[in-house]
Design an enzyme around this catalytic site. Sequence first.
Site, PDB file in Angstrom:
ATOM      1  N   HIS A 266       0.840  -1.207   0.000  1.00 27.91           N
ATOM      2  CA  HIS A 266       0.000   0.000   0.000  1.00 27.91           C
ATOM      3  C   HIS A 266       0.877   1.261   0.000  1.00 27.91           C
ATOM      4  O   HIS A 266       0.721   2.143  -0.849  1.00 27.91           O
ATOM      5  CB  HIS A 266      -0.898  -0.031   1.242  1.00 27.91           C
ATOM      6  CG  HIS A 266      -1.828   1.141   1.365  1.00 27.91           C
ATOM      7  ND1 HIS A 266      -3.153   1.074   1.024  1.00 27.91           N
ATOM      8  CD2 HIS A 266      -1.623   2.411   1.790  1.00 27.91           C
ATOM      9  CE1 HIS A 266      -3.726   2.251   1.226  1.00 27.91           C
ATOM     10  NE2 HIS A 266      -2.815   3.085   1.695  1.00 27.91           N
ATOM     11  N   GLU A 267       1.810   1.315   0.934  1.00 26.11           N
ATOM     12  CA  GLU A 267       2.620   2.538   1.074  1.00 26.11           C
ATOM     13  C   GLU A 267       3.575   2.714  -0.116  1.00 26.11           C
ATOM     14  O   GLU A 267       3.831   3.838  -0.540  1.00 26.11           O
ATOM     15  CB  GLU A 267       3.378   2.531   2.409  1.00 26.11           C
ATOM     16  CG  GLU A 267       2.474   2.495   3.656  1.00 26.11           C
ATOM     17  CD  GLU A 267       1.426   3.606   3.714  1.00 26.11           C
ATOM     18  OE1 GLU A 267       1.674   4.706   3.175  1.00 26.11           O
ATOM     19  OE2 GLU A 267       0.344   3.369   4.296  1.00 26.11           O
ATOM     20  N   HIS A 270       1.736   4.511  -2.738  1.00 24.63           N
ATOM     21  CA  HIS A 270       1.813   5.970  -2.539  1.00 24.63           C
ATOM     22  C   HIS A 270       3.185   6.492  -2.984  1.00 24.63           C
ATOM     23  O   HIS A 270       3.301   7.534  -3.614  1.00 24.63           O
ATOM     24  CB  HIS A 270       1.652   6.331  -1.056  1.00 24.63           C
ATOM     25  CG  HIS A 270       0.246   6.252  -0.535  1.00 24.63           C
ATOM     26  ND1 HIS A 270      -0.791   6.971  -1.063  1.00 24.63           N
ATOM     27  CD2 HIS A 270      -0.288   5.556   0.510  1.00 24.63           C
ATOM     28  CE1 HIS A 270      -1.911   6.717  -0.370  1.00 24.63           C
ATOM     29  NE2 HIS A 270      -1.631   5.854   0.583  1.00 24.63           N
TER      30      HIS A 270
HETATM   31 ZN    ZN Z   1      -3.018   5.119   1.934  1.00 26.93          ZN
END
Ligand code: ZN
Length: 500
Positions: A266-267, A270
């Site tokens: 997830h990170e 980003h």
């Molecule tokens: Zn997030």
Amino acid sequence: MAPEALYQELVQLAREEALLGSVAATLEWDTETYLPPGGVENRGRQMAILAGLLHERAVDPRRAELLEALAGSSLCADPAAVEAVNVRELRKGYERERKVPRELVEELAEETTVASAAWAEARGRRSFAAFAPHLERVVALKRAEAECLAAGGDAYDALLDDHEEGLSMARLDAIVTPLRAGLAALLDRIQGARRPPAPLGGGDYPVAAQRSLATWLAERMGFDGARGRLDAAVHPFTTGLGPGDCRITARWDPTDLSVGLFAVMHEVGHGLYEQGLDPSQWGLPAGEQVSDGLDESQARLWENVVGRSPAFWRFLWPELAARFPALAGADAGAVHRAMNRVEPSFIRVSADEVTYHLHIAVRIDLERSLLRGELRVNDLPAAWAEAYRSTLGIVPPDDTLGCLQDGHWAAGLIGYFASYTLGDVYAAELTRAAERTLGSLEPAFGRGDLAPLRSWLTEHIHRHGCRFGPIELVARATGALPSAASLLARLERVVEGTIA
Ligand code: ZN
């Protein structure tokens, strides 16, 4: 003065503000990773003084003059030109900042710093009571801020719009209502279906091995380790501190491999957005993420579309098996099905893709009631338990598994949760569009070849910065306005896979 000279002056002002902002972001990162408890109060004062200085620069009358002069100039004649984009978006930023008084900006910076530390401590002690007075103050300050931004309109809509330009409760409902109906039907279908065996929990997964896996995985996904780093935080987040400095964080559970694995994917999602921005536009809107919904779309796409795909799992499995003796003898396919099982659970970030949006719906309802003063902070744990009972059919046994699980409200992020559902809606649309160009992504996932997807996202999303609004950007990338239909189609396939 020639418009070019005015523009250069504006760029310099904006870049100085961005530099000062990156100093604040560096301290925020430190607060979440290494700050000892004794440093919290002083950190709050540091954040307040920086927030005040940032605000002073943001509302500088010289900036207003430059924006005014440039708006009608030849440099902004073509609205798609980078100069026009920066002038337009800087003007929006100026108008926003002007609505909020400096004292309020400073108070919010200080209180959210202190409240976030109080939240982390209360979460560890499983007790909401110690956190309640802090949340009370944050909600009051956010209400004051929302009223400034709303200028007579709906306060909660103003906060939604602050995270996703143009978003309101009415627009969110138009997406979320059909989504919720579709999710309810999917949940009905899996009732009584055979449950797969235990997932990745209950094992022995040393943190050092998880960290080494995370580093390998981030590199595989295309994260440039020379322009970023990975650390641990109670609530994982990603922040860009400069054109060559992107910080990602994750948390590790030595008994459950999936917690760290999906947090990292997830990170890094980003992080890839951050690293895919145009470096020549750093510190300017054309070099920034367009919205929190788009930012979450990138994170959720890597976490779910890639991370939970059967083909990528087959590629990943030998790496996992080599690093974690606890997996010796396990059947990769069975573990994959178990990992994707659809089942009501307490923790949002560990939820399956289907029930995930019901967790979000609970938060949107509750934070809206808090902001409007219809729900008192002291009544939050009971309201949370009731919302989980009626939405997911389960009641959390304590506050850490309930209303203390997310750090968003302590950090002042009221109005942010909608970004996750929008992010999944966008991610499903973007995946379909990418597959129209690249063909089925699964064969490449199976080889661990993630470059074609990453390049497609950089070309269609990352490099545009704030050139287009979020909806227009997605529509340009996909050829249609985003709706929940692609996400529901994806979730149907997930459910088929898990009950097969
Ligand atoms: Zn997030």
